[in-house]
Design a protein around this motif. Sequence first.
Motif: not given
Lengths: 392, 262
Positions: A387, A380, B77-80, B82
Amino acid sequence: MITTTASRNLEEVIEECRTIFDIPGIEPAVAWKHAERGRKLIGCFPVYTPVEIFHAAGALPVGLAGGGNRLEIVHSDSRFQSFVCSIIKSTLEQGMTGMLDEIDGMVFHSICDSARNLASVYTRNFPNTPVEYLHYPQNFALPEAAMHLRSEYERLATFAASITGTTVTPGRLKESLSLYNRIRRLIRLLYGLRAERPHAIRTSELYSLVRVGNLTPPERHAEILVEALAAIERREGKSRDRLRILIVGSFCEQPPIDLISAVEDAGCYVVDDDFLIGRRWLIGDVDTGVSDPLLALADGYRNQSVASPVKHDLRVSQSQMLIDRARRLNADAVIVLCAKFCEPALFAYPLYRRALQAAGIPNLFLEFEEKMWMFDRVKNEIETFVESMLFA
Amino acid sequence: MIIAGVDIGSRHTKVVLVDRLGNILAVYSSRTRPPLIDLVDSNIENALKQIGALRTDVSYVATTGFGRSSYPDRDLQLTDVTSAAFGAMHAFPNTKCVIDIGAQSSRAMKLAPDGRVREFKSNDKCAAGAGGFVERAAHYLEVPLEDVGRLSMNGNTPVTISSVCAVLAESEIINHVSRGETAEDILRGVHDSLSERATLLLKRIGIESEVTLVGGMGNQEGMIRSLSDTLGMPMNCPENPEMINALGAALLGIRKLEKSAA
């Protein structure tokens, strides 16, 4: 044991490598010892050991790399404090559970206080196992550093000969140096290939190819590396839009291989690392055309070895070397992946961070333990880091 | 063109539909339950129904939350972390720090001026720092969850809950009940306990105003008051704070869509 088949693909080579090293003990090395009647095993604690000396004495140098995440720590917790890193405990645990019974001699070095203490604790708990402690130079600026190290290596050669009964002659040592020079060249080739075409070989695969050398005779390790290089050339792969990452900080205790995979699965190409750095500690060939190969080996440590937090070479700035390395590899970011309670790595980190920030290189700090078996949180963090760069 | 942001959380699965300009068209939320694929499809359908649109009108799906990789038809898909950052920045453009308190975990993040995450710390080991703890406290006190925030606001002498472990903290609550403390004071103590943990996370990344609270705990006014008091500064909290991560995912979906079209 690995068998050579000309047409084996990389996956097959890797699978066999993993069956050799992905165990809590050293069984493949023990099998070698039993097959080679009368030969000896010398255990080498990370980070770097001049294994050529043991090979020249007729022994198989066994690279110790902890017990992984399948070894339960039971006895060591009563001998080491809770703030000591995992590999120290798991190495002692391996000994106390009989996994290292076939080891005929052990070598530790002055890399950190914990390793220093492990040498003493090991000696006390295993009085029948010869233990040697190697003092690396603290002052590299003086030419005498190589002479000091040569005398240490000479002591190591005497130690090895006392175990195997074979004297380390200059001729035998030169042969061993040539073999290990070849292995390091092959590993450098693999590393260079991955930096250039990271889609061609995953880091977890490269790691497996290097790690198998811990428990395999060097002659065989060289064959595996050659086979792997050929298999990579045959492999088809497509380059993807991923970040190029440099990983530093895991030079002694090794992260679980699934953690290495998790970094890649989070959307990164790892273009360089310092996993198992001891196997490519020397960055150039040791000169075998000299009359004193022991001095040549010591000089290699002083003048031709990697920068590392366990090597106190004040002639160079480790932070600057990290920046130079990242730029040379065209890395988008640096991940500092440190073993929990690893003092050398944690002392280096603030310097790294300051230098990376000043250079404008994004960086992420992560901690691991060899017993780790859940990677969601780390993944994560890496995904978020990736990202944050992708949506810039 | 409709872009769907889907937050597959540990308690609830939230869907936010937006248009290409980022305007919110519909929101829908339901309890998370397996199978996740059917659940996400159903939630998207329910959101689409609100605006009379069809599944074929959805041109992009961005997922986030713990189950983000479970939905095979996702485009992104993205981490929570971001998605919370971008969602919070969209709601409050001057946001510098975000605290996201969900059902099972909480996290603090520091943002760059463009909404990217500069640094973050998470607490996903201990339930005492997340909304699940409040749920259990409410259950023990036999108080409906939707009343917790209001009741906490009426707590004038909050009790102290010092344990960092949810199990031990529940024992403390039992002790407070047996000593005759009121539900209001106990619930305020629960919120204060959560606020202290959230503040510790924020301190680790460096607190900078403005701070925005997102996640389901933002629905409890007592939580917002407690966090503002602990931090010593006012706290942003958007409407429907539990939908912010899904919104952030949808907005990043737009950005990705534009990037690939360029």
